[in-house]
Design a protein around this motif. Structure first.
Motif, short mmCIF file in Angstrom:
data_model
loop_
_atom_site.label_atom_id
_atom_site.label_comp_id
_atom_site.label_asym_id
_atom_site.label_seq_id
_atom_site.Cartn_x
_atom_site.Cartn_y
_atom_site.Cartn_z
N ALA A 73 -6.02 -2.36 -9.11
CA ALA A 73 -7.12 -2.97 -8.35
C ALA A 73 -7.05 -4.48 -8.41
N ASP A 74 -7.63 -5.09 -7.39
CA ASP A 74 -7.82 -6.53 -7.40
C ASP A 74 -8.80 -6.92 -6.30
N ASP A 75 -9.29 -8.16 -6.36
CA ASP A 75 -10.24 -8.63 -5.36
C ASP A 75 -9.56 -9.00 -4.05
N VAL A 76 -8.36 -9.54 -4.15
CA VAL A 76 -7.60 -9.97 -2.98
C VAL A 76 -6.20 -9.38 -3.08
N ASN A 92 -16.35 -4.42 -4.74
CA ASN A 92 -15.57 -5.49 -4.14
C ASN A 92 -14.08 -5.39 -4.40
N LEU A 93 -13.64 -4.36 -5.10
CA LEU A 93 -12.25 -4.23 -5.48
C LEU A 93 -11.47 -3.40 -4.47
N HIS A 94 -10.32 -3.93 -4.06
CA HIS A 94 -9.36 -3.14 -3.31
C HIS A 94 -8.55 -2.33 -4.32
N MET A 95 -8.20 -1.10 -3.93
CA MET A 95 -7.58 -0.19 -4.88
C MET A 95 -6.26 0.33 -4.35
N GLY A 96 -5.31 0.51 -5.26
CA GLY A 96 -4.03 1.07 -4.87
C GLY A 96 -3.54 2.10 -5.87
N GLU A 155 1.70 -3.41 -1.04
CA GLU A 155 2.84 -2.67 -1.57
C GLU A 155 3.48 -3.36 -2.78
N ARG A 156 3.04 -4.54 -3.11
CA ARG A 156 3.62 -5.29 -4.23
C ARG A 156 2.79 -5.11 -5.49
N GLU A 157 3.44 -4.71 -6.55
CA GLU A 157 2.77 -4.56 -7.84
C GLU A 157 2.09 -5.84 -8.29
N SER A 158 2.75 -6.96 -8.03
CA SER A 158 2.27 -8.25 -8.54
C SER A 158 0.95 -8.67 -7.93
N GLU A 159 0.51 -8.00 -6.87
CA GLU A 159 -0.75 -8.35 -6.22
C GLU A 159 -1.97 -7.87 -7.01
N TYR A 160 -1.75 -6.97 -7.95
CA TYR A 160 -2.86 -6.32 -8.64
C TYR A 160 -3.02 -6.85 -10.07
#
Length: 123
Positions: free
Chosen positions: A97-100, A30-34, A105-110
């Motif tokens: 990684a994060d669920d949402v 379920n994790l989106h990855m960057g 492109e923003r570091e703070s999203e993870y």
């Protein structure tokens, strides 16, 4: 969630490297990855992103056409294939990684970050 990045090293310009990031600790699928990178003396830069289903992918402008992100949820791994490497690609590469992730492109999203793996491209 723990993220373990690997695969960095020293390569000549024009060469290739493959980075991997393995997730553990919860339901990986379920994790989106960057991927991000940080060169000495520079801010961290967005490199690539992939949704948990693999249906949406984004790349930073500086790596488009050269890098490819992919994932395999069975062994809980996301891969960054880096081709035609340039000295400007030299950096420490981090997986995140994060669920949402509304703005990949923003570091703070993870919320979750790996320890980083170093890539050096010689000219």
């Amino acid at each position: 969630v723990q993220l373990q990045a690997s695969g960095g090293g020293l390569v000549q310009a024009g060469g290739s490297l493959r980075l991997s990031c393995r997730a553990s600790g919860r339901t990986y699928g379920n994790l989106h990855m960057g991927w991000f990178r940080q060169a000495p003396g520079k801010d961290r830069e967005f490199v690539a992103f992939i949704t948990w289903k693999g249906s949406t992918i984004y790349y930073g402008d500086s790596v488009k056409g050269r890098f490819t992100i992919s994932r395999d949820n069975a062994p809980n791994t996301v891969t960054l294939e880096m081709n035609r490497l340039e000295p400007e690609d030299t950096a420490v590469y981090y997986c995140a990684a994060d669920d949402v992730v509304p703005n990949p492109e923003r570091e703070s999203e993870y919320s979750y970050w790996g320890q980083g793996t170093e890539v050096t491209v010689s000219s």
